[in-house]
Design a protein around this motif. Structure first.
Motif, PDB file in Angstrom:
ATOM      1  N   ALA A 155      25.848  48.608   4.232  1.00  8.43           N
ATOM      2  CA  ALA A 155      25.440  47.976   3.628  1.00  8.43           C
ATOM      3  C   ALA A 155      23.886  48.319   5.058  1.00  8.43           C
ATOM      4  O   ALA A 155      22.561  48.101   4.591  1.00  8.43           O
ATOM      5  N   LYS A 156      23.948  47.670   6.472  1.00 10.18           N
ATOM      6  CA  LYS A 156      23.547  47.701   7.315  1.00 10.18           C
ATOM      7  C   LYS A 156      23.031  49.445   7.807  1.00 10.18           C
ATOM      8  O   LYS A 156      22.156  49.382   8.155  1.00 10.18           O
ATOM      9  N   ALA A 157      24.177  49.903   7.512  1.00 12.38           N
ATOM     10  CA  ALA A 157      23.858  51.332   8.428  1.00 12.38           C
ATOM     11  C   ALA A 157      22.833  52.085   6.833  1.00 12.38           C
ATOM     12  O   ALA A 157      21.203  52.362   6.903  1.00 12.38           O
ATOM     13  N   LEU A 158      23.553  51.720   5.819  1.00  9.05           N
ATOM     14  CA  LEU A 158      22.441  52.436   4.465  1.00  9.05           C
ATOM     15  C   LEU A 158      20.638  52.037   4.738  1.00  9.05           C
ATOM     16  O   LEU A 158      19.355  52.507   4.440  1.00  9.05           O
ATOM     17  N   ARG A 159      20.702  50.648   5.085  1.00  6.62           N
ATOM     18  CA  ARG A 159      19.128  49.816   5.143  1.00  6.62           C
ATOM     19  C   ARG A 159      18.527  51.107   6.578  1.00  6.62           C
ATOM     20  O   ARG A 159      17.288  50.943   6.207  1.00  6.62           O
ATOM     21  N   THR A 160      19.058  51.289   8.367  1.00  3.24           N
ATOM     22  CA  THR A 160      18.469  50.986   9.037  1.00  3.24           C
ATOM     23  C   THR A 160      18.168  52.444   9.003  1.00  3.24           C
ATOM     24  O   THR A 160      17.621  52.746   9.972  1.00  3.24           O
ATOM     25  N   VAL A 161      19.176  53.493   8.867  1.00  4.68           N
ATOM     26  CA  VAL A 161      19.463  55.374   9.026  1.00  4.68           C
ATOM     27  C   VAL A 161      17.642  55.546   8.968  1.00  4.68           C
ATOM     28  O   VAL A 161      17.327  55.811   9.852  1.00  4.68           O
ATOM     29  N   PRO A 162      17.379  54.532   7.903  1.00  8.09           N
ATOM     30  CA  PRO A 162      16.006  56.055   7.366  1.00  8.09           C
ATOM     31  C   PRO A 162      15.003  55.547   8.088  1.00  8.09           C
ATOM     32  O   PRO A 162      14.697  56.533   8.638  1.00  8.09           O
ATOM     33  N   VAL A 163      15.089  54.619   8.481  1.00  6.77           N
ATOM     34  CA  VAL A 163      13.481  54.127   9.020  1.00  6.77           C
ATOM     35  C   VAL A 163      13.798  54.551  10.921  1.00  6.77           C
ATOM     36  O   VAL A 163      12.780  54.187  11.454  1.00  6.77           O
ATOM     37  N   VAL A 164      14.826  54.031  11.274  1.00  5.17           N
ATOM     38  CA  VAL A 164      15.336  54.786  12.392  1.00  5.17           C
ATOM     39  C   VAL A 164      15.077  56.335  13.089  1.00  5.17           C
ATOM     40  O   VAL A 164      14.167  56.308  13.733  1.00  5.17           O
ATOM     41  N   LEU A 165      15.136  56.934  11.918  1.00  5.40           N
ATOM     42  CA  LEU A 165      14.835  58.244  11.523  1.00  5.40           C
ATOM     43  C   LEU A 165      13.126  58.527  11.778  1.00  5.40           C
ATOM     44  O   LEU A 165      12.560  58.938  12.276  1.00  5.40           O
TER      45      LEU A 165
END
Length: 421
Positions: free
Chosen positions: A114-124
């Motif tokens: 869940a954290k990865a799904l929330r985070t990856v688009p924001v970081v990119l």
């Protein structure tokens, strides 16, 4: 030298500031920019940062801003320490997996996905804006799940290295137990982020004597206590697993433990309120003792060391980082991101040669790498089926019924952060 910290309003940040102040000869920062959309937190943290710099005689300037583009403009390095959704999302990550009998944890298992799904688009998105502003800037990722996030950055062509404080924490603890200086301790550290083993503890560097058997014989109880594992596990392995391995080696016992006590997120939320109140005290000019209980021990030393090496200011000859595999572990794809000892300089990180891990570890590393492949695809492209496949592949889930139920819960609890949901 200009350094930007995205997520600068985190309660972690004074730990980082303290390291920047103490180690200014290693990393001579002229301008430090703390970037965060939460203006109220940012001003509290920024005020304390300025007082810490002033007390320790650091000549650098501390700037705070909610404008990401302005904050990262002309930065030599950008350090990412984000928590998309804040502690409220973490509380959910640690709670709903337990409903299905699975570990609830913010960086691994269903909560970690869940954290990865929330985070990856924001970081990119942040990384693309850094590249537009300054394509030569290095990105240092401390944002969890570090392995997946760093892999996303590298696959998108960014100049990125991932960082975790687990290895430096072990180095410092082992040095204390052995009665030597931390710099004398070299770890044979192998695996993925939050899935690592110390297979050797060498004095003096990669070719030094391996004192791990003596460490375990003389200090096994202290090591096991620190891992929250029975000593029997450590003795039978003959290596020191990361404390995150307890979620794998003692899964059912940990689930019962988590069901009967307050979540770590709830504990941290209380600490954060206390810390922010402290940070607002104009008389406070050093990191408070409470911050040590917040987590992230030695994070600042590791960050300074890595940034100094990437920016050509020295740094330790060997550092544990998250970087591309490129054949280091031959049973993994070349583009997998592994966590190992590496040499680091202005061209990036290059893993040292690693002795082939025991099948007991290699099998789990390979399985979790497969999960990370699927998790990254779900983070990049969305879709219920991709989420389900990632959960089914994770060894902390692994059963069809669990994966089905957890997929529904994950999407329901994170809909506001998932553009495709």
């Amino acid at each position: 030298m200009k350094l930007a910290v995205v997520g600068g309003g985190s309660t972690y940040t004074p730990e980082l500031i303290d390291g920047f102040a103490r180690l200014r000869d290693t990393l001579p920062i002229e301008e430090l920019v703390l970037v965060d959309p939460a203006a109220d937190r940012l001003e509290l943290v920024g005020g304390l940062a300025r007082r810490i710099f002033a007390k320790q005689g650091h000549p650098g300037r501390v700037v705070t801003t909610s404008d990401l583009d302005a904050g990262v403009a002309d930065a030599d390095a950008v350090l990412l320490q984000l928590r998309v959704g804040g502690q409220a999302a973490r509380q959910q990550d640690e709670t709903w997996p337990l409903e299905c009998g699975c570990v609830g944890q913010e960086t691994t298992g269903a909560g970690g996905l869940a954290k990865a799904l929330r985070t990856v688009p924001v970081v990119l998105d942040i990384a693309e804006r850094v590249r537009r502003t300054n394509p030569n800037a290095w990105i240092i990722d401390f944002t969890n799940p570090v392995g997946i996030v760093t892999r996303a950055l590298l696959q998108a062509g960014h100049k990125a290295v991932g960082l975790c404080n687990v290895a430096i924490g072990f180095q410092r603890k082992f040095a204390k137990l052995l009665g030597v200086a931390p710099g004398e301790v070299h770890l044979d550290h192998v695996g993925l982020n939050h899935l690592t083993w110390e297979t050797g503890v060498r004095i003096g560097g990669p070719g030094g004597d391996d004192v791990l058997p003596r460490l375990l014989a003389e200090h096994g109880d202290a090591v096991a206590e620190d891992l929250h594992m029975p000593r029997e596990i450590v003795d039978r392995l003959g290596v020191v697993p990361s404390y995150y391995l307890r979620y794998y080696y003692q899964h059912d016992a940990v689930v019962e433990e988590l069901r009967t006590k307050p979540s770590r997120a709830a504990e941290v939320a209380v600490m954060e309120r206390e810390l922010l109140e402290m940070y607002g005290d104009p008389a406070l000019d050093e990191k408070p003792e409470l911050l040590a209980r917040r987590g992230g021990a030695f994070y600042s030393e590791a960050a300074v060391d890595l940034a100094a090496s990437l920016l050509g200011n020295g740094g330790s000859p060997y550092q544990v980082v998250n970087t591309v595999n490129n054949g280091t572990l031959p049973f993994l794809p070349d583009d997998a991101v592994i966590e190992v000892q590496a040499t680091v300089d202005g061209t990036g990180a290059r893993p040292l040669a690693v002795e082939k891990p025991d099948p007991l570890y290699a099998g789990l590393i390979a399985q979790v790498t497969g999960y990370e492949d699927l998790a990254l695809q779900a983070a990049l492209h969305g879709g219920r089926d991709r989420v389900f496949k990632a959960l089914l592949a994770h060894p902390l889930v692994g059963q069809y019924a669990h994966a089905e139920a957890l997929t529904d819960r994950l999407i329901a609890h994170n809909r506001e952060h998932l553009a495709w949901a």
